[in-house]
Write a protein that holds these residues in place. Structure first.
Motif, PDB file in Angstrom:
ATOM      1  N   ARG A 190       0.799  -1.203   0.000  1.00 52.63           N
ATOM      2  CA  ARG A 190      -0.133   0.110  -0.010  1.00 52.63           C
ATOM      3  C   ARG A 190       0.844   1.142  -0.123  1.00 52.63           C
ATOM      4  NH1 ARG A 190      -2.347   2.627   4.603  1.00 52.63           N
ATOM      5  NH2 ARG A 190      -1.056   1.427   5.893  1.00 52.63           N
ATOM      6  N   MET A 191       0.819   2.012  -1.105  1.00 49.02           N
ATOM      7  CA  MET A 191       1.611   3.039  -0.936  1.00 49.02           C
ATOM      8  C   MET A 191       0.803   4.386  -1.816  1.00 49.02           C
ATOM      9  SD  MET A 191       4.043   2.618  -4.430  1.00 49.02           S
ATOM     10  CE  MET A 191       4.699   1.012  -4.522  1.00 49.02           C
ATOM     11  N   THR A 192       1.376   5.603  -1.778  1.00 49.85           N
ATOM     12  CA  THR A 192       0.889   6.566  -2.560  1.00 49.85           C
ATOM     13  C   THR A 192       2.086   7.398  -3.472  1.00 49.85           C
ATOM     14  OG1 THR A 192      -0.634   7.283  -0.747  1.00 49.85           O
ATOM     15  CG2 THR A 192      -0.442   8.908  -2.535  1.00 49.85           C
ATOM     16  N   ARG A 193       1.829   7.337  -4.867  1.00 47.57           N
ATOM     17  CA  ARG A 193       2.955   8.081  -5.752  1.00 47.57           C
ATOM     18  C   ARG A 193       2.741   9.479  -5.595  1.00 47.57           C
ATOM     19  NH1 ARG A 193       4.918   5.830 -10.380  1.00 47.57           N
ATOM     20  NH2 ARG A 193       5.779   7.832 -10.929  1.00 47.57           N
ATOM     21  N   ALA A 194       3.750  10.351  -5.325  1.00 46.15           N
ATOM     22  CA  ALA A 194       3.464  11.613  -5.141  1.00 46.15           C
ATOM     23  C   ALA A 194       4.571  12.537  -5.935  1.00 46.15           C
ATOM     24  CB  ALA A 194       3.843  11.992  -3.615  1.00 46.15           C
ATOM     25  N   PRO A 195       4.044  13.605  -6.327  1.00 48.28           N
ATOM     26  CA  PRO A 195       5.014  14.395  -7.060  1.00 48.28           C
ATOM     27  C   PRO A 195       6.404  15.057  -6.154  1.00 48.28           C
ATOM     28  CG  PRO A 195       3.253  15.544  -6.894  1.00 48.28           C
ATOM     29  CD  PRO A 195       2.876  14.493  -6.391  1.00 48.28           C
ATOM     30  N   ASN A 196       7.352  15.454  -6.578  1.00 47.69           N
ATOM     31  CA  ASN A 196       8.410  16.213  -5.938  1.00 47.69           C
ATOM     32  C   ASN A 196       8.148  17.623  -5.701  1.00 47.69           C
ATOM     33  OD1 ASN A 196      11.006  17.009  -5.054  1.00 47.69           O
ATOM     34  ND2 ASN A 196      11.939  17.013  -6.766  1.00 47.69           N
ATOM     35  N   ASP A 197       7.159  17.852  -5.086  1.00 51.60           N
ATOM     36  CA  ASP A 197       6.358  19.079  -4.970  1.00 51.60           C
ATOM     37  C   ASP A 197       6.086  19.368  -3.544  1.00 51.60           C
ATOM     38  OD1 ASP A 197       4.936  21.602  -6.407  1.00 51.60           O
ATOM     39  OD2 ASP A 197       3.595  20.750  -5.258  1.00 51.60           O
ATOM     40  N   LEU A 198       6.747  20.549  -2.965  1.00 53.21           N
ATOM     41  CA  LEU A 198       6.075  20.786  -1.454  1.00 53.21           C
ATOM     42  C   LEU A 198       4.580  20.828  -1.355  1.00 53.21           C
ATOM     43  CD1 LEU A 198       7.056  21.354   1.411  1.00 53.21           C
ATOM     44  CD2 LEU A 198       7.007  23.861   0.778  1.00 53.21           C
ATOM     45  N   GLY A 199       4.088  21.537  -2.090  1.00 51.17           N
ATOM     46  CA  GLY A 199       2.401  21.886  -1.851  1.00 51.17           C
ATOM     47  C   GLY A 199       1.784  20.578  -2.097  1.00 51.17           C
ATOM     48  N   ALA A 200       2.093  19.881  -2.970  1.00 48.01           N
ATOM     49  CA  ALA A 200       1.232  18.634  -3.208  1.00 48.01           C
ATOM     50  C   ALA A 200       1.662  17.613  -1.841  1.00 48.01           C
ATOM     51  CB  ALA A 200       1.812  17.940  -4.438  1.00 48.01           C
ATOM     52  N   LEU A 201       2.653  17.482  -1.600  1.00 50.36           N
ATOM     53  CA  LEU A 201       3.197  16.616  -0.438  1.00 50.36           C
ATOM     54  C   LEU A 201       2.337  17.056   0.702  1.00 50.36           C
ATOM     55  CD1 LEU A 201       6.800  16.044  -1.191  1.00 50.36           C
ATOM     56  CD2 LEU A 201       5.204  14.390  -1.127  1.00 50.36           C
ATOM     57  N   GLN A 202       2.314  18.383   1.013  1.00 53.33           N
ATOM     58  CA  GLN A 202       1.670  18.826   2.213  1.00 53.33           C
ATOM     59  C   GLN A 202       0.250  18.574   2.267  1.00 53.33           C
ATOM     60  OE1 GLN A 202       3.045  23.114   1.835  1.00 53.33           O
ATOM     61  NE2 GLN A 202       4.469  22.933   3.639  1.00 53.33           N
ATOM     62  N   GLN A 203      -0.444  18.716   0.912  1.00 49.49           N
ATOM     63  CA  GLN A 203      -1.723  18.483   0.990  1.00 49.49           C
ATOM     64  C   GLN A 203      -2.174  16.979   1.184  1.00 49.49           C
ATOM     65  OE1 GLN A 203      -3.658  20.873   0.521  1.00 49.49           O
ATOM     66  NE2 GLN A 203      -5.662  19.458   0.794  1.00 49.49           N
ATOM     67  N   ILE A 204      -1.334  16.147   0.936  1.00 46.99           N
ATOM     68  CA  ILE A 204      -1.490  14.793   1.041  1.00 46.99           C
ATOM     69  C   ILE A 204      -1.415  14.419   2.680  1.00 46.99           C
ATOM     70  CG2 ILE A 204      -0.325  12.370   0.885  1.00 46.99           C
ATOM     71  CD1 ILE A 204       0.643  12.978  -1.967  1.00 46.99           C
ATOM     72  N   ILE A 205      -0.434  15.152   3.220  1.00 50.76           N
ATOM     73  CA  ILE A 205      -0.352  14.740   4.609  1.00 50.76           C
ATOM     74  C   ILE A 205      -1.729  15.528   5.271  1.00 50.76           C
ATOM     75  CG2 ILE A 205       1.026  15.768   6.732  1.00 50.76           C
ATOM     76  CD1 ILE A 205       3.606  15.246   4.801  1.00 50.76           C
ATOM     77  N   ARG A 206      -1.902  16.610   5.094  1.00 47.00           N
ATOM     78  CA  ARG A 206      -3.404  17.242   5.591  1.00 47.00           C
ATOM     79  C   ARG A 206      -4.460  16.462   5.579  1.00 47.00           C
ATOM     80  NH1 ARG A 206      -1.753  22.155   2.642  1.00 47.00           N
ATOM     81  NH2 ARG A 206      -0.798  23.603   4.208  1.00 47.00           N
ATOM     82  N   GLU A 207      -4.457  16.026   4.293  1.00 46.33           N
ATOM     83  CA  GLU A 207      -5.685  14.603   3.911  1.00 46.33           C
ATOM     84  C   GLU A 207      -5.703  13.570   4.892  1.00 46.33           C
ATOM     85  OE1 GLU A 207      -6.030  14.878  -0.270  1.00 46.33           O
ATOM     86  OE2 GLU A 207      -6.842  16.695  -0.219  1.00 46.33           O
ATOM     87  N   ARG A 208      -4.505  13.117   5.004  1.00 44.10           N
ATOM     88  CA  ARG A 208      -4.321  11.678   5.390  1.00 44.10           C
ATOM     89  C   ARG A 208      -4.326  11.393   6.944  1.00 44.10           C
ATOM     90  NH1 ARG A 208      -2.346   8.480   1.090  1.00 44.10           N
ATOM     91  NH2 ARG A 208      -3.652   9.138  -0.643  1.00 44.10           N
ATOM     92  N   ARG A 209      -3.794  12.645   7.600  1.00 46.10           N
ATOM     93  CA  ARG A 209      -3.362  12.422   9.074  1.00 46.10           C
ATOM     94  C   ARG A 209      -4.823  12.284   9.896  1.00 46.10           C
ATOM     95  NH1 ARG A 209      -2.493  16.911  12.481  1.00 46.10           N
ATOM     96  NH2 ARG A 209      -3.704  18.490  12.050  1.00 46.10           N
TER      97      ARG A 209
END
Ligand SMILES: *Cc1c(COP(=O)(O)O)cnc(C)c1O
Length: 461
Positions: A441-460
């Protein structure tokens, strides 16, 4: 004990605060205000003691008021109970006066477990009593991530997000990160290399709004508590070989400079270390620094020892702080220069560096040849990182001083390289023999600060 930032512009913190925050607010790394000293008698008494006893004595002065004596002993006992060897970090002999320190008996088969298992227990105790919850974000070239996930999976007070370079970690490393089913575990496959992951992590810590919003905490090797946990095995191994009455040398397969910096700390605390040898693979920025005084980035070349595929060696900043006489402004200036490619050490700093460290580099071919040769000569099967260490140690050591080379991972964690060198595919230890069958189980993510922050906000949670 108080902790100060290597850049001199952040408030002093307690051990607990430094552990929970990771990076300092000025972008620096926390280091202790002074080095506690262990007497020759205390070091002598370590020979024959259980690992946990030595761990307690070595780390106690750094922890201050954060834990009571009783609580700290319990934390240590729990941390190492999952190790598959009673000595925790045992040694085997490779050659006359050359020993291998096996640091891979923890749950994810790399030395990162030694620190991460301890950190997991320390976070749980500290957060639990404060009723707090944190979001741990880490960047990994493979081993830190699996060790962090293993240490934090299922804990109540923590969500753990691990950024790893997509397609640049071994299958065992990836599966150790992507197969835990606990809801608080999130493996993010980033389109980039390890330095990208590490840079995005630093960006997150430097975004103070985000840092507050998600209660960001870091467990990368920049976290002081990780370095501290690694100081212990320099003492246990040296004492077993006769320290303090006999000098001992160490060779450390090096990437982020955390493990070897722990050796330097042991020396500052009074352990008589003769040589501290930095062993690099073809990504040799640290070897070039010792050789020439120029610390220049050249881009990462993927290797068969991927946990050392690094050009920005975060913990080197801690050493810079010392060799620039603990002047935060000097370190800040160097780090600014590093952003645009690199810097040249002052003559005084270079002399201090060379007084403490020597270095060597091991090519891809030499790494494979070392695995082959060691199996033939001793029966020991080395992982490629440990092979880099053994190769450099053999070149650098003086035969009359015991040399300890750190074996940083189990060969089964890097089976392709080991099979190439020996013709044999190393088996996984029994407790993870079904790893290849577990669902990922994993999530592909772009090398982009904003996109990574969004994933973290949504998942935590
Ligand atoms: C992390 C790692 C290293 C490098 O250690 P640093 O503390 O980053 O220098 C070496 N070998 C293995 C197997 C690792 O996981």
């Amino acid at each position: 004990m108080q902790y100060i930032s290597t850049r001199g512009q952040a408030p002093k913190l307690s051990f607990e605060e430094a552990m929970l925050s990771g990076l300092a607010l000025d972008g620096g790394l926390y280091v202790p205000e002074s080095w506690p000293q262990l007497s020759a008698d205390v070091i002598r008494s370590f020979a024959g003691q259980p690992y946990e006893e030595v761990a307690y004595t070595v780390m106690r002065p750094f922890v201050g008021e954060t834990f009571t004596d009783v609580a700290f002993r319990e934390i240590i006992a729990k941390a190492y109970s999952a190790f598959a060897h009673e000595a925790r970090c045992p040694m085997v002999q490779l050659a006359p006066n050359h020993w291998l320190l096996e640091l891979f008996h923890g749950p994810t088969l790399a030395f990162k477990d030694v620190a991460m298992q301890l950190i997991g227990q320390m976070f749980e105790t500290a957060l639990g009593r404060a009723g707090k919850r944190v979001t741990i974000v880490g960047a990994t070239s493979g081993d830190t991530g699996s060790a962090a996930i293993e240490a934090f999976r299922g804990l109540d007070a923590v969500d753990v997000f691990i950024l790893y370079p997509h397609n640049r970690v071994s299958e065992v490393q990836r599966r150790q990160m992507t197969t835990p089913a606990e809801a608080n575990v999130h493996a993010l496959a980033v389109d980039g290399d390890f330095d990208d992951c590490q840079a995005r992590l630093k960006d997150m810590f430097n975004d103070h709004t985000f840092r507050e919003e998600v209660s960001l905490a870091g467990v990368n090797s920049i976290n002081w508590a990780r370095v501290l946990a690694q100081v212990v095995y320099f003492f246990t191994s040296a004492a077993a070989l006769g320290a303090p009455d006999r000098k001992v040398s160490f060779t450390v397969p090096t990437g982020n400079f955390g493990d070897i910096f722990a050796g330097y700390v042991a020396k500052r605390m009074g352990l008589p270390i003769e040589q501290l040898v930095i062993a690099t693979n073809q990504n040799d920025i640290l070897h070039r620094t010792v050789a020439t005084g120029a610390h220049k980035k050249q881009g990462v070349q993927p290797s068969i020892s991927p946990s050392m595929d690094i050009q920005v060696s975060s913990n080197f900043e801690r050493l810079l702080f010392d060799i620039y006489d603990r002047e935060g402004a000097a370190v800040s200036a160097l780090m600014d220069e590093l952003k645009s490619g690199g810097f040249v050490l002052s003559q005084g700093a270079l002399e201090k560096l060379r007084a403490e460290f020597s270095s060597g580099r091991c090519s891809e071919d030499d790494t494979l040849a070392e695995i082959t040769a060691m199996r033939k000569r001793t029966g020991e099967v080395l992982c490629p990182h440990s092979a880099v260490g053994v190769f450099v140690a053999e070149a650098e050591r003086s035969l009359d001083v015991p040399m300890v080379t750190l074996a940083t991972a189990h060969p089964a964690k890097f089976p392709d390289a080991v099979e190439k060198a020996t013709g044999l595919r190393p088996d996984l230890p029994q407790h993870m023999s079904d790893l290849y069958e577990r669902a990922e189980r994993m999530t592909r993510a772009p090398n982009d600060l904003g996109a990574l922050q969004q994933i973290i906000r949504e998942r935590r949670s």
